[in-house]
Motif scaffolding. Structure first.
Motif, PDB file in Angstrom:
ATOM      1  N   SER A  64       0.857  -1.185   0.000  1.00  0.00           N
ATOM      2  CA  SER A  64       0.000   0.000   0.000  1.00  0.00           C
ATOM      3  C   SER A  64       0.886   1.225   0.000  1.00  0.00           C
ATOM      4  O   SER A  64       2.099   1.139   0.234  1.00  0.00           O
ATOM      5  CB  SER A  64      -0.919   0.010   1.226  1.00  0.00           C
ATOM      6  N   GLY A  65       0.274   2.386  -0.279  1.00  0.00           N
ATOM      7  CA  GLY A  65       1.011   3.646  -0.197  1.00  0.00           C
ATOM      8  C   GLY A  65       2.178   3.726  -1.152  1.00  0.00           C
ATOM      9  O   GLY A  65       2.067   3.450  -2.352  1.00  0.00           O
ATOM     10  N   ALA A  66       3.351   4.065  -0.616  1.00  0.00           N
ATOM     11  CA  ALA A  66       4.533   4.310  -1.441  1.00  0.00           C
ATOM     12  C   ALA A  66       4.974   3.066  -2.196  1.00  0.00           C
ATOM     13  O   ALA A  66       5.495   3.158  -3.312  1.00  0.00           O
ATOM     14  CB  ALA A  66       5.676   4.819  -0.558  1.00  0.00           C
ATOM     15  N   THR A  67       4.775   1.891  -1.607  1.00  0.00           N
ATOM     16  CA  THR A  67       5.197   0.651  -2.272  1.00  0.00           C
ATOM     17  C   THR A  67       4.446   0.453  -3.583  1.00  0.00           C
ATOM     18  O   THR A  67       5.021   0.024  -4.584  1.00  0.00           O
ATOM     19  CB  THR A  67       4.966  -0.556  -1.344  1.00  0.00           C
ATOM     20  N   VAL A  68       3.149   0.755  -3.585  1.00  0.00           N
ATOM     21  CA  VAL A  68       2.359   0.632  -4.809  1.00  0.00           C
ATOM     22  C   VAL A  68       2.872   1.614  -5.866  1.00  0.00           C
ATOM     23  O   VAL A  68       2.977   1.278  -7.042  1.00  0.00           O
ATOM     24  CB  VAL A  68       0.867   0.868  -4.515  1.00  0.00           C
ATOM     25  N   SER A  69       3.212   2.828  -5.441  1.00  0.00           N
ATOM     26  CA  SER A  69       3.730   3.833  -6.371  1.00  0.00           C
ATOM     27  C   SER A  69       5.033   3.369  -7.006  1.00  0.00           C
ATOM     28  O   SER A  69       5.239   3.493  -8.216  1.00  0.00           O
ATOM     29  CB  SER A  69       3.949   5.163  -5.646  1.00  0.00           C
ATOM     30  N   VAL A  70       5.924   2.828  -6.183  1.00  0.00           N
ATOM     31  CA  VAL A  70       7.203   2.337  -6.704  1.00  0.00           C
ATOM     32  C   VAL A  70       6.978   1.167  -7.644  1.00  0.00           C
ATOM     33  O   VAL A  70       7.625   1.056  -8.696  1.00  0.00           O
ATOM     34  CB  VAL A  70       8.131   1.941  -5.538  1.00  0.00           C
ATOM     35  N   ALA A  71       6.040   0.268  -7.292  1.00  0.00           N
ATOM     36  CA  ALA A  71       5.789  -0.912  -8.118  1.00  0.00           C
ATOM     37  C   ALA A  71       5.186  -0.558  -9.475  1.00  0.00           C
ATOM     38  O   ALA A  71       5.379  -1.282 -10.452  1.00  0.00           O
ATOM     39  CB  ALA A  71       4.865  -1.874  -7.373  1.00  0.00           C
ATOM     40  N   ALA A  72       4.451   0.540  -9.553  1.00  0.00           N
ATOM     41  CA  ALA A  72       3.786   0.907 -10.809  1.00  0.00           C
ATOM     42  C   ALA A  72       4.775   1.371 -11.868  1.00  0.00           C
ATOM     43  O   ALA A  72       4.536   1.195 -13.076  1.00  0.00           O
ATOM     44  CB  ALA A  72       2.751   1.992 -10.555  1.00  0.00           C
ATOM     45  N   ILE A  73       5.901   1.943 -11.463  1.00  0.00           N
ATOM     46  CA  ILE A  73       6.831   2.540 -12.421  1.00  0.00           C
ATOM     47  C   ILE A  73       7.470   1.518 -13.338  1.00  0.00           C
ATOM     48  O   ILE A  73       7.469   1.691 -14.571  1.00  0.00           O
ATOM     49  CB  ILE A  73       7.892   3.380 -11.673  1.00  0.00           C
ATOM     50  N   PRO A  74       8.055   0.399 -12.824  1.00  0.00           N
ATOM     51  CA  PRO A  74       8.687  -0.552 -13.752  1.00  0.00           C
ATOM     52  C   PRO A  74       7.713  -1.177 -14.739  1.00  0.00           C
ATOM     53  O   PRO A  74       8.084  -1.472 -15.880  1.00  0.00           O
ATOM     54  CB  PRO A  74       9.304  -1.611 -12.822  1.00  0.00           C
ATOM     55  N   GLY A  75       6.458  -1.384 -14.322  1.00  0.00           N
ATOM     56  CA  GLY A  75       5.482  -1.949 -15.250  1.00  0.00           C
ATOM     57  C   GLY A  75       5.195  -1.016 -16.413  1.00  0.00           C
ATOM     58  O   GLY A  75       5.141  -1.438 -17.572  1.00  0.00           O
ATOM     59  N   ALA A  76       5.028   0.275 -16.112  1.00  0.00           N
ATOM     60  CA  ALA A  76       4.777   1.244 -17.176  1.00  0.00           C
ATOM     61  C   ALA A  76       5.984   1.372 -18.101  1.00  0.00           C
ATOM     62  O   ALA A  76       5.840   1.423 -19.332  1.00  0.00           O
ATOM     63  CB  ALA A  76       4.435   2.600 -16.561  1.00  0.00           C
ATOM     64  N   LEU A  77       7.184   1.430 -17.523  1.00  0.00           N
ATOM     65  CA  LEU A  77       8.392   1.536 -18.346  1.00  0.00           C
ATOM     66  C   LEU A  77       8.590   0.296 -19.205  1.00  0.00           C
ATOM     67  O   LEU A  77       8.992   0.397 -20.371  1.00  0.00           O
ATOM     68  CB  LEU A  77       9.613   1.752 -17.449  1.00  0.00           C
ATOM     69  N   ALA A  78       8.314  -0.888 -18.637  1.00  0.00           N
ATOM     70  CA  ALA A  78       8.497  -2.128 -19.394  1.00  0.00           C
ATOM     71  C   ALA A  78       7.577  -2.169 -20.610  1.00  0.00           C
ATOM     72  O   ALA A  78       7.998  -2.536 -21.718  1.00  0.00           O
ATOM     73  CB  ALA A  78       8.251  -3.334 -18.485  1.00  0.00           C
TER      74      ALA A  78
END
Length: 333
Positions: free
Chosen positions: A118-132
């Protein structure tokens, strides 16, 4: 010539001012009105730190962070959509159409479902998926032009959607429920932590958008023309792609993939601006869209709904109209 230049500039300033006022009014409406109303004097007392029983929690911990997250998410979605649409010179090339938002959703849902994030962890996790997803579709679409990239992106979006469905089917019911609410595009779980992360992201990304706006103006003329005018096409495209991906990923992580905001903001801003693209106007249109749709979804319908339901219902007809009009133009009728 000077008078000819003043006309569009004056129009842009007037439209920007009107949109800024609209965004401010919608922000205040979201905070002050609705199921729990607050007077303007009480609101300023709350901002000054005074404790008003009931109102302090509802306004400062619920309504205000919700409105602030909606405002910043709308700005990020509007900018991201306008960047991709202008760079690829196609109104269909928004991150929610070409799969980038779905890439962010897939990795964010994986973090929620398998890690309980939740929170910041979700934000960090979203970035590599979008970049990939952005790297994948850019690599597969190399040499195929903007239309090829859009078609490949639609395929990538379908694959990511299937991956999300699979993860939800295998998830614990509580995690799956949290992920489903987030996937709809919702501001219900907004808090100051999410607002802080999104604010820091925008403080870093908005200056980059201003710096790359000249490259975007060049790419709107076409790659050959931009190269002939001295633009570094490869560097500009790479910088704009990364910028658009990060904006979409951070907004998606904060509020979920709110449907069609990125897709609608650029064309609406372009029409308001007399046919010329404008990143600031697209950002303001995105903010107004999210704030207005959230107030409508939460307060004016018989049942409170996530904001993504309203934006999806409004955006789907526009997408169909755009597809039909593009098909007619391609056939010359």
């Amino acid at each position: 010539m000077r008078n000819l230049r003043r006309g569009p500039r004056r129009r842009r300033i007037l439209v920007a001012g009107a949109l800024a006022v609209l965004v401010f009014v919608l922000l205040m409406v979201d905070v002050l009105l609705g199921s729990y109303t607050v007077t303007i004097p009480d609101f300023f007392r709350l901002l000054a730190g005074e404790n008003i029983p009931g109102a302090s929690f509802i306004v400062m911990e619920n309504k205000l962070p919700r409105a602030v997250v909606g405002l910043m998410a709308g700005v990020a979605f509007g900018l991201s959509g306008a960047i991709f649409q202008s760079m690829l010179r196609n109104p269909l090339a928004s991150p929610d159409i070409i799969g980038i938002s779905y890439g962010a959703s897939a990795t964010a849902v994986a973090a929620i479902v398998f890690l309980g994030a939740s929170g910041a962890t979700v934000s960090v996790a979203a970035i590599p998926g979008a970049l990939a997803v952005a790297l994948l579709i850019s690599g597969l679409a190399r040499g195929r032009g903007g239309s090829g990239l859009i078609l490949i992106g639609i395929g990538a979006a379908a694959f990511m959607n299937a991956a999300v469905t699979f993860m939800l089917a295998r998830a614990d019911i509580n995690n799956a429920q949290s992920a489903m609410v987030w996937l709809t595009g919702s501001l219900n779980s907004s808090n100051w932590d999410r607002a802080s992360i999104l604010a820091i992201s925008l403080l870093l990304l908005l200056p980059l958008a201003a710096a790359l706006s000249r490259s975007l103006a060049g790419l709107q003329l076409g790659e050959d023309t931009a190269a002939g005018l001295g633009f570094n096409v490869r560097r500009g495209r790479l910088g704009l792609t990364v910028l658009g991906v990060l904006l979409a990923a951070m907004a998606t992580a904060a509020a979920g993939p709110i449907a069609f905001v990125a897709f609608l903001s650029g064309p609406i801003a372009k029409r308001l601006n007399g046919g010329a693209s404008s990143l600031p106007l697209a950002a303001l249109v995105g903010a107004a869209s999210v704030l207005g749709a959230d107030f409508l979804a939460a307060n004016l319908l018989p049942t409170a709904l996530p904001v993504g339901v309203v934006t999806g219902a409004l955006g789907a007809p526009f997408l169909l109209w755009l597809l039909i009009s593009n098909n007619r133009n391609s056939q010359g009728g």
